[in-house]
Structure formats: C-alpha cells, structure tokens
Design a protein around this motif. Structure first.
Motif, PDB file in Angstrom:
ATOM      1  N   ASN A 122     -18.418   8.211  13.610  1.00  0.00           N
ATOM      2  CA  ASN A 122     -19.184   7.005  14.117  1.00  0.00           C
ATOM      3  C   ASN A 122     -18.084   5.932  14.562  1.00  0.00           C
ATOM      4  N   THR A 123     -17.628   6.511  15.748  1.00  0.00           N
ATOM      5  CA  THR A 123     -16.390   5.881  16.702  1.00  0.00           C
ATOM      6  C   THR A 123     -16.763   4.428  16.860  1.00  0.00           C
ATOM      7  N   GLY A 124     -17.979   4.154  17.090  1.00  0.00           N
ATOM      8  CA  GLY A 124     -18.331   2.658  17.456  1.00  0.00           C
ATOM      9  C   GLY A 124     -18.592   1.623  16.168  1.00  0.00           C
ATOM     10  N   HIS A 125     -18.470   2.383  14.950  1.00  0.00           N
ATOM     11  CA  HIS A 125     -18.693   1.601  13.695  1.00  0.00           C
ATOM     12  C   HIS A 125     -20.290   0.896  13.729  1.00  0.00           C
ATOM     13  N   GLU A 126     -21.093   1.714  14.498  1.00  0.00           N
ATOM     14  CA  GLU A 126     -22.523   1.236  14.462  1.00  0.00           C
ATOM     15  C   GLU A 126     -23.304   1.653  13.303  1.00  0.00           C
ATOM     16  N   PRO A 127     -23.727   0.203  12.564  1.00  0.00           N
ATOM     17  CA  PRO A 127     -24.471   0.658  11.226  1.00  0.00           C
ATOM     18  C   PRO A 127     -25.686   1.482  11.385  1.00  0.00           C
ATOM     19  N   GLN A 128     -26.291   1.310  12.361  1.00  0.00           N
ATOM     20  CA  GLN A 128     -27.603   2.428  12.625  1.00  0.00           C
ATOM     21  C   GLN A 128     -27.347   3.781  13.037  1.00  0.00           C
ATOM     22  N   LYS A 129     -26.048   4.131  13.068  1.00  0.00           N
ATOM     23  CA  LYS A 129     -25.710   5.516  13.448  1.00  0.00           C
ATOM     24  C   LYS A 129     -25.275   6.203  12.306  1.00  0.00           C
ATOM     25  N   ALA A 130     -25.330   7.717  12.445  1.00  0.00           N
ATOM     26  CA  ALA A 130     -24.712   8.630  11.562  1.00  0.00           C
ATOM     27  C   ALA A 130     -23.492   8.708  11.828  1.00  0.00           C
ATOM     28  N   GLY A 131     -22.749   9.428  10.919  1.00  0.00           N
ATOM     29  CA  GLY A 131     -21.229   9.782  11.192  1.00  0.00           C
ATOM     30  C   GLY A 131     -20.281   8.915  10.209  1.00  0.00           C
ATOM     31  N   GLY A 153     -14.596  21.443  13.949  1.00  0.00           N
ATOM     32  CA  GLY A 153     -14.420  20.270  15.093  1.00  0.00           C
ATOM     33  C   GLY A 153     -15.166  19.105  14.601  1.00  0.00           C
ATOM     34  N   LEU A 154     -15.148  17.894  15.728  1.00  0.00           N
ATOM     35  CA  LEU A 154     -15.612  16.826  15.671  1.00  0.00           C
ATOM     36  C   LEU A 154     -16.626  16.564  16.555  1.00  0.00           C
ATOM     37  N   MET A 155     -17.572  15.438  16.388  1.00  0.00           N
ATOM     38  CA  MET A 155     -18.669  15.219  17.277  1.00  0.00           C
ATOM     39  C   MET A 155     -18.744  13.719  17.129  1.00  0.00           C
ATOM     40  N   CYS A 156     -19.049  13.094  18.250  1.00  0.00           N
ATOM     41  CA  CYS A 156     -19.044  11.732  18.251  1.00  0.00           C
ATOM     42  C   CYS A 156     -20.697  11.547  19.539  1.00  0.00           C
ATOM     43  N   ILE A 157     -20.971  10.347  19.130  1.00  0.00           N
ATOM     44  CA  ILE A 157     -22.077   9.882  20.292  1.00  0.00           C
ATOM     45  C   ILE A 157     -21.623   8.304  20.305  1.00  0.00           C
ATOM     46  N   PRO A 158     -20.915   8.008  21.371  1.00  0.00           N
ATOM     47  CA  PRO A 158     -20.308   6.619  21.602  1.00  0.00           C
ATOM     48  C   PRO A 158     -21.702   5.470  21.754  1.00  0.00           C
ATOM     49  N   PRO A 159     -21.446   4.336  21.737  1.00  0.00           N
ATOM     50  CA  PRO A 159     -22.352   3.351  21.673  1.00  0.00           C
ATOM     51  C   PRO A 159     -22.900   3.189  23.126  1.00  0.00           C
ATOM     52  N   ALA A 160     -24.143   3.058  23.269  1.00  0.00           N
ATOM     53  CA  ALA A 160     -24.870   3.103  24.456  1.00  0.00           C
ATOM     54  C   ALA A 160     -24.259   1.756  25.315  1.00  0.00           C
ATOM     55  N   GLY A 161     -24.152   2.018  26.506  1.00  0.00           N
ATOM     56  CA  GLY A 161     -23.744   0.731  27.226  1.00  0.00           C
ATOM     57  C   GLY A 161     -22.141   0.410  27.215  1.00  0.00           C
ATOM     58  N   GLU A 162     -21.558   1.027  26.405  1.00  0.00           N
ATOM     59  CA  GLU A 162     -19.870   0.932  26.367  1.00  0.00           C
ATOM     60  C   GLU A 162     -19.247   1.972  27.195  1.00  0.00           C
ATOM     61  N   ASP A 163     -18.040   1.741  27.442  1.00  0.00           N
ATOM     62  CA  ASP A 163     -17.194   2.748  28.040  1.00  0.00           C
ATOM     63  C   ASP A 163     -16.852   3.637  26.953  1.00  0.00           C
ATOM     64  N   PRO A 164     -17.385   4.976  27.257  1.00  0.00           N
ATOM     65  CA  PRO A 164     -17.146   5.877  26.362  1.00  0.00           C
ATOM     66  C   PRO A 164     -15.743   6.616  26.126  1.00  0.00           C
ATOM     67  N   VAL A 165     -14.831   6.429  27.071  1.00  0.00           N
ATOM     68  CA  VAL A 165     -13.452   6.833  27.263  1.00  0.00           C
ATOM     69  C   VAL A 165     -12.733   6.551  25.923  1.00  0.00           C
ATOM     70  N   PRO A 166     -12.698   5.181  25.432  1.00  0.00           N
ATOM     71  CA  PRO A 166     -12.028   4.985  24.133  1.00  0.00           C
ATOM     72  C   PRO A 166     -12.394   5.754  22.974  1.00  0.00           C
ATOM     73  N   HIS A 167     -13.808   6.074  22.948  1.00  0.00           N
ATOM     74  CA  HIS A 167     -14.371   6.998  21.805  1.00  0.00           C
ATOM     75  C   HIS A 167     -13.984   8.427  21.820  1.00  0.00           C
ATOM     76  N   PHE A 168     -14.163   8.900  22.921  1.00  0.00           N
ATOM     77  CA  PHE A 168     -13.747  10.184  23.221  1.00  0.00           C
ATOM     78  C   PHE A 168     -12.201  10.369  22.989  1.00  0.00           C
ATOM     79  N   THR A 169     -11.099   9.208  23.234  1.00  0.00           N
ATOM     80  CA  THR A 169      -9.927   9.510  23.123  1.00  0.00           C
ATOM     81  C   THR A 169      -9.768   9.377  21.538  1.00  0.00           C
ATOM     82  N   LEU A 170     -10.438   8.443  20.950  1.00  0.00           N
ATOM     83  CA  LEU A 170     -10.380   8.519  19.645  1.00  0.00           C
ATOM     84  C   LEU A 170     -10.497   9.828  18.900  1.00  0.00           C
TER      85      LEU A 170
END
Ligand SMILES: *Cc1c(COP(=O)(O)O)cnc(C)c1O
Length: 215
Positions: A122-131, A153-170
């Motif tokens: 849960n790269t975006g620390h979103e409370p409603q999201k799994a991970g 491996g690892l999987m993520c779903i970055p927060p909607a409406g945010e630049d996904p690149v920092p999440h992908f990089t993390l």
C-alpha cells in the motif's frame, strides 16, 4: 468489437517495444466472454481477475480449450477463498497479511500446487486500500519466504489522481532490496510509465476491452 483487437495489438506493440522484460496482463474482470474470446483468438494468454467467484465462473472451461492460459489474481483475497484461489490461479498478486499467508501455505501443501505469490504494498498508505504498509514490507516479505511461500514479486495500486512514478519507484526499491524479480505495476493510464520504472507485469483492462459492465 474490432477495437479490442486493434487496442490489444497496439498496446502489445508498445509494451514489447519498451521492454523485453514486461508482460501484458489483460484484466478481464467484468468483461463479457465474447470480448475475452477476441483476445484469445489473437494469442493473449495472460489474464488478470479480481474476484475468485467471477474467475471460477469464467475460466475453467476456457482453460480446457486453451491449456496455456495463465491467470493472475489481482483483487483482495479472503482467507476462506484460499482453497479455490490456489486451485485456479497461476499467481496470486494480493498477499498482504499473515493470516492469508498461513491459509495459502496450508492450501499449497494440501493441493501440491504452488502459484507464485506477489506481495501487495500500500505505497500510498491509503486506509481503504489493501496491501502491507511500505515500512512493514521488508519484514512481511522475509517472513513469507521463511515460511516457504513462493514469493516472486511485489504489486501496487498507486492512489488515484496522484503521480504514480514515486509509487512505482518505491515498489522497485523494495523489490530490489529483497531480491524479488517481479514487479506488477501500471494500469490503463500509466502502463508505459510503469515499464519505464521497471515493471515486469502491467495490468491493463479498459484500454484493451473498453469500459467494464456496471459493477
Ligand atoms: C481493474 C484493475 C486493473 C485494470 O484497470 P484499468 O484501469 O481498467 O486498466 C489493474 N489492476 C487492478 C488491481 C485492478 O483491480
């Protein structure tokens, strides 16, 4: 329906051109069988579904016709569905808690089947999201591997409406640190960015199939 063939061929060309190492997962959740059939006819074999029940209704018969189909579970998994998930899927991308790890391990031993596991972060620390939270990822990954789960491996779903690149990089940093080869990241809107950040699996639904039927 012709647009599905065109879209898939275009996206496949883009993905293959951007990386030899990236696989295109066609996300077929909530898509009717006739649309899925078009992609099978032009050689698509790797698919993502987000619900065990829906996947069970769709895929067993298709797998008989096309034995080389590979199915990835990309949606949340309840422990009471672990048995069906282990039986049906080739990879489970949403491992995110110890209770689920225990349930999957038990089923893998019982069925003598070892679908690859990806840990969802849960790269975006979103409370409603799994991970798992990024700070807890190293420990959880190590524990799952120590327990004997085939974590690749690892999987993520970055927060909607945010630049996904920092999440992908993390996610990439976490995978490298833990020697995990697979990175499932990138959807219809950002799959090329994800590949630029090292994705090995992009999960593309609407850009191939069009809008999903009402959820
Ligand atoms: C639905 C879904 C996708 C595909 O999303 P699109 O925007 O339609 O490409 C990818 N990943 C997950 C986890 C999903 O649930």
């Amino acid at each position: 329906m012709n647009h599905i063939k065109d879209s898939l061929l275009k996206i496949r060309y883009q993905v293959n051109g951007a990386s030899k190492n990236a696989a295109l997962i066609a996300v077929s959740k909530h898509q009717p069988p006739e649309k899925v059939a078009i992609t099978l006819q032009i050689g698509q074999r790797l698919f993502g579904e987000n619900r065990v029940q829906e996947a069970l209704a769709k895929w067993p018969t298709l797998k008989e016709a096309y034995p080389d189909i590979q199915l990835h579970l990309i949606g949340p998994l309840q422990t009471n569905k672990a048995k069906e998930a282990v039986a049906l899927f080739d990879a489970i991308q949403t491992l995110d808690r110890p209770k689920l790890a225990t349930a999957l391990l038990k089923e893998m031993q019982a069925q003598n089947r070892r679908p690859e596991c990806y840990i969802q972060v849960n790269t975006g620390h979103e409370p409603q999201k799994a991970g798992v939270m990024p700070e807890e990822a190293d420990n959880f990954i190590r524990q799952c591997i120590a327990d004997g789960l085939p974590v690749t491996g690892l999987m993520c779903i970055p927060p909607a409406g945010e630049d996904p690149v920092p999440h992908f990089t993390l996610l990439k940093t976490l995978a490298q640190r833990n020697n995990l080869p697979n990175l499932s990241m990138g959807m219809s809107g950002d799959y090329m960015q994800a590949i630029a950040c090292g994705a090995t699996h992009v999960r593309v639904g609407t850009a191939i199939f069009g809008e999903r039927a009402g959820i």
